[in-house]
Write a protein that holds these residues in place. Structure first.
Motif, PDB file in Angstrom:
ATOM      1  N   LEU A 260       0.832  -1.201   0.000  1.00 61.10           N
ATOM      2  CA  LEU A 260       0.000   0.000   0.000  1.00 61.10           C
ATOM      3  C   LEU A 260       0.870   1.255   0.000  1.00 61.10           C
ATOM      4  N   THR A 261       2.000   1.195   0.717  1.00 60.61           N
ATOM      5  CA  THR A 261       2.911   2.333   0.731  1.00 60.61           C
ATOM      6  C   THR A 261       3.338   2.697  -0.683  1.00 60.61           C
ATOM      7  N   GLY A 262       3.647   1.665  -1.470  1.00 60.56           N
ATOM      8  CA  GLY A 262       4.027   1.933  -2.846  1.00 60.56           C
ATOM      9  C   GLY A 262       2.904   2.591  -3.628  1.00 60.56           C
ATOM     10  N   LEU A 263       1.684   2.105  -3.445  1.00 58.26           N
ATOM     11  CA  LEU A 263       0.545   2.686  -4.170  1.00 58.26           C
ATOM     12  C   LEU A 263       0.317   4.132  -3.739  1.00 58.26           C
TER      13      LEU A 263
ATOM     14  N   LEU B 239       8.890   2.326  -6.318  1.00 58.16           N
ATOM     15  CA  LEU B 239       9.527   1.058  -6.667  1.00 58.16           C
ATOM     16  C   LEU B 239      10.279   0.475  -5.483  1.00 58.16           C
ATOM     17  N   LEU B 240      10.887   1.358  -4.673  1.00 55.62           N
ATOM     18  CA  LEU B 240      11.561   0.840  -3.478  1.00 55.62           C
ATOM     19  C   LEU B 240      10.563   0.152  -2.559  1.00 55.62           C
ATOM     20  N   ALA B 241       9.373   0.770  -2.405  1.00 50.22           N
ATOM     21  CA  ALA B 241       8.368   0.166  -1.529  1.00 50.22           C
ATOM     22  C   ALA B 241       7.898  -1.168  -2.090  1.00 50.22           C
ATOM     23  N   PHE B 242       7.650  -1.219  -3.412  1.00 49.45           N
ATOM     24  CA  PHE B 242       7.205  -2.480  -4.011  1.00 49.45           C
ATOM     25  C   PHE B 242       8.294  -3.545  -3.877  1.00 49.45           C
TER      26      PHE B 242
END
Lengths: 583, 179
Positions: A15-18, A110-113
């Motif tokens: 969710l952070t990535g989104l 991208l880092l979060a994903f």
């Protein structure tokens, strides 16, 4: 609902990535630095949730989750490493990216994903889920590695990492196919049980071949010799904070899953006989020697650190080789507690080193050749101090975390009952003396050489300064008060071998006088068995499970042989996982 | 000799032969020929899937790989319009020799191990999971939405990452010129 909470560390980071992507759309150019904070906070939250929720093995109830995930402290520890390294990398990248024309939020997203992929990878017990986790982790990194679009080195790094990473992923898929062919299942717990039971057309030969392929595929990810050829080029071409993340987080996740897969397969005597554990010893020694010798002749700081990362992969392989007997459940091996601690110390030091190195970029032109770095230490005292602390931790100097990590790891290697344990440690110590030369060379150039020309660094930013300070503090804390972290590492290591999940059921069955109620033949996908069937005797289970992990051993029944004989566990686990098994 | 074995042998040969033709000269030297050889591999693979009763996977193989992916390949090959001299000469480098030897060694070792283990392999009919519906759309869909729900959802994250990554790499840079 309870399960949704239990897997919250996973969806929080996705969710952070989104959220980062959505916020990226809403904010104007030039004000993106808060996205890094959003990602850092989201990933830290995810790490904290994992450590809090997965202290003890979580018993999930939703069948689709039960089928593919195994949540325990092993997953919590390594997932937290990946998430925290991702958070630090996002902060370190703040001052770095605008100069490369990367003024967008996609790096943060991208880092979060990628962290999400790593977290999924270390909790997955289903080979498809495991592969997808690895792909999410890697695919994000391929893009991040290529994010210096203006530089040919960036393109080279991205392409090289992508192509070789694709081959490695293919080999891992082939390994999964072999394991499926050997046992008819993609679930590691079932695979192990079927191989141990030796029933139904299972084939240890295929499993041993799979083991070799797994070693090659993950050896690539952790940059072990002889699968290391991409490392210097990719480390050189990627933006330094991304490189730090690549070194720390990918190693943590890949070693966690490598340990889990290999040690789980080695539980099976027939497989262990075909694919010997000593291959880790040789890969480790090779990596240590090649990495430390070739690092000496480099003249680019990032390439030096790349070779150093190969050396560290070698130490970690030796640590993986030095398994220790698992308490309680007879005759099985588990990862020793120094490896998780080592991954923690190494990741922090390498993020600190690459983060600090990023400060020395000359406006847009990334040049980290040692000649260009000459004398920069005087202009950037803070960054140079961070670099010094990190590099000394990498070299294994007290009182930093790297020293203790290396010391503990070597202790474990010495303790191995093998004629090669002492020579291996002697070689490793000699190699660390050799690599000390190039670590100190970076520092000497920065502090004592005369500046060759006027050089400018980045304007620093509070985010990056905070992250760098955090790495130094963390390295010091790991070196001075290591006990809680060592204990955590030991606990994480105890959860490595997946037999834990499967054999817990078995332990419960064996410890009960009559395991009759569950031994009725139940075919996969059929039969309506109440959920409680997986706990044969109501008064025993949970406590027995706890005791079993913590050292319980029924005196009259040698569990080892019991496990090998009883095929009940395999069926039991199928019932346990079967979606239709619930009324 | 069983007809099933004959069909399997033929399809397996075509699959492997096509795959080798993709990378080896003379076809491998020409991108378009290589793409056509790949098409052969894809189609034969679909045939193998049919033999395994995996009809859905076979249909997907034809539609997605032999159809969409192949069109994309050919399109890119034509777009790039590479000439032979752009590709450089085929050279035998020491690393290639090492690579071929390593691959052959692995295949030899794996082959002998598997050959020795062949009698150990059980009767295919006893394989777990071979229900009547095996490989049909219904069975695959049921698995996707029950046992493999998590990987199914994670695939969407993977695709999202791929889309974001492709855009991030392909997009023009801000503030000047094409990337």
């Amino acid at each position: 609902m309870k399960d949704l909470v239990a897997i919250s560390p996973l969806w929080v980071s996705a969710l952070t990535g989104l959220v980062a992507m959505a916020l990226d759309l809403l904010t104007g150019s030039g004000r993106k630095s808060f996205l890094a904070w959003v990602v850092a906070i989201g990933l830290s939250l995810s790490a904290a949730l994992g450590l809090a929720l997965w202290r003890d093995p979580v018993i999930l109830s939703f069948p689709s989750l039960v089928a593919v995930l195994h949540l325990d402290f092993h997953g919590a520890f390594f997932g937290a490493l990946v998430a925290l390294f991702g958070a630090l990398a996002a902060l370190l990248a703040v001052p770095h990216l605008p100069e490369q024309g990367i003024d967008e939020g996609e790096t943060d997203a991208l880092l979060a994903f990628s962290a999400f992929g790593g977290q999924l990878l270390v909790v997955a017990v289903d080979l498809i889920t495991l592969f997808l986790g690895l792909e999410v982790l890697s695919l994000s990194l391929y893009v991040l590695a290529a994010s210096r679009r203006s530089s040919p080195f960036g393109a080279e790094a991205g392409l090289k990492y992508f192509l070789l990473g694709g081959v490695a992923s293919g080999l891992l898929l082939l390994a999964a196919a072999f394991l499926y062919g050997a046992t008819g299942s993609l679930d590691l717990r079932t695979i192990l049980d079927r191989l141990l039971a030796g029933s139904g057309g299972t084939d240890p030969t295929l499993a041993a071949l799979a083991l070799v392929l797994i070693l090659v595929a993950l050896g690539f990810k952790v940059a072990a010799v002889p699968f290391h050829f991409w490392t210097p080029d990719v480390y050189q071409g990627s933006p330094p904070p991304v490189t730090g993340y690549m070194a720390g987080a990918v190693k943590a996740a890949a070693f966690a899953v490598l340990a889990r897969l290999l040690l789980t397969l080695w539980e099976v005597p027939a497989v262990a006989a075909l694919g010997s554990r000593d291959v880790l010893l040789w890969l480790g020694i090779l990596s240590v020697v090649v990495g430390s010798v070739l690092g000496v002749v480099q003249d680019d700081a990032r390439r030096i650190l790349a070779w150093s990362s190969i050396v560290h992969a070698g130490y970690l392989l030796l640590g993986l080789w030095a398994v220790e007997p698992r308490e309680g459940i007879g005759g099985l091996w588990t990862l020793n507690g120094s490896v998780p601690f080592y991954l923690l110390a190494y990741g922090i030091a390498s993020l600190g080193a690459f983060g600090a190195l990023g400060v020395f970029a000359r406006g847009g032109h990334e040049d980290y050749r040692l000649a260009r770095l000459a004398g920069l230490g005087r202009g950037h005292p803070a960054a140079t101090f961070v670099l010094m602390a990190s590099v000394l931790s990498l070299a294994g100097m007290p009182p930093l975390g790297g020293f203790l990590a290396k010391f503990r790891l070597f202790q474990h290697v010495v303790a191995v009952d093998s004629p090669w344990s002492i020579p291996a440690v002697v070689i490793a110590v000699l190699a660390s003396v050799v690599s000390l030369y190039y670590y100190l060379r970076i520092l000497k150039v920065l502090y004592f050489d005369e500046p060759s020309e006027e050089t400018a660094g980045h304007a620093s930013s509070p985010a990056a300064a905070f992250a760098m300070a955090a790495t130094v503090v963390a390295s010091l804390v790991l070196g001075i008060v290591p006990t809680p972290f060592l204990d955590a590492g030991r606990r994480a290591a105890q959860g490595t071998v997946l037999a834990a999940g499967a054999s817990l059921e078995r332990v419960a069955a064996v410890a009960t006088p009559s395991p009759a109620p569950v031994s009725a033949p139940v075919r996969f996908g059929e039969g309506v068995v109440p959920p409680d069937a997986r706990r044969p005797a109501p008064p025993v289970p949970v406590q027995v499970i706890r005791d079993a992990v913590g050292g319980y051993r029924p005196p009259e029944a040698p569990l080892d042989q019991e496990r090998r004989r009883a095929p009940d566990g395999a069926r039991l686990m199928e019932v346990f996982r079967s979606p239709k098994a619930r009324p | 000799m069983d007809w099933e074995w004959f069909a399997f042998g033929l399809l397996a040969l075509l699959t492997l032969g096509g795959a080798l033709a993709v990378v080896l000269p003379p076809f491998g030297r020409n991108p378009l020929h290589a793409a056509l050889a790949l098409l052969l591999t894809f189609t034969s693979l679909a045939g193998l899937m049919v033999m395994l009763q995996a009809h859905l996977v076979a249909a997907m193989q034809v539609l997605v790989y032999a159809g969409a992916v192949m069109v994309l390949f050919v399109f890119v090959v034509l777009l790039l319009n590479l000439r032979r001299q752009d590709l450089g000469d085929a050279r035998v480098t020491p690393w290639k020799v090492v690579g071929v030897v390593a691959v052959l060694a692995f295949l030899g070792k794996a082959g002998t191990m598997l050959w020795a283990a062949l009698p150990l392999l059980g009767d295919p009919a006893s394989c777990v999971g071979r229900e009547a519906e095996f490989g049909q759309t219904r069975a695959v869909a049921a698995d996707l939405l029950t046992t493999y729900l998590v990987p199914f959802e994670v695939t969407s994250v993977l695709l999202l990452v791929a889309v974001v990554g492709a855009l991030a790499i392909a997009r023009r840079q801000r503030g000047g010129g094409a990337a």
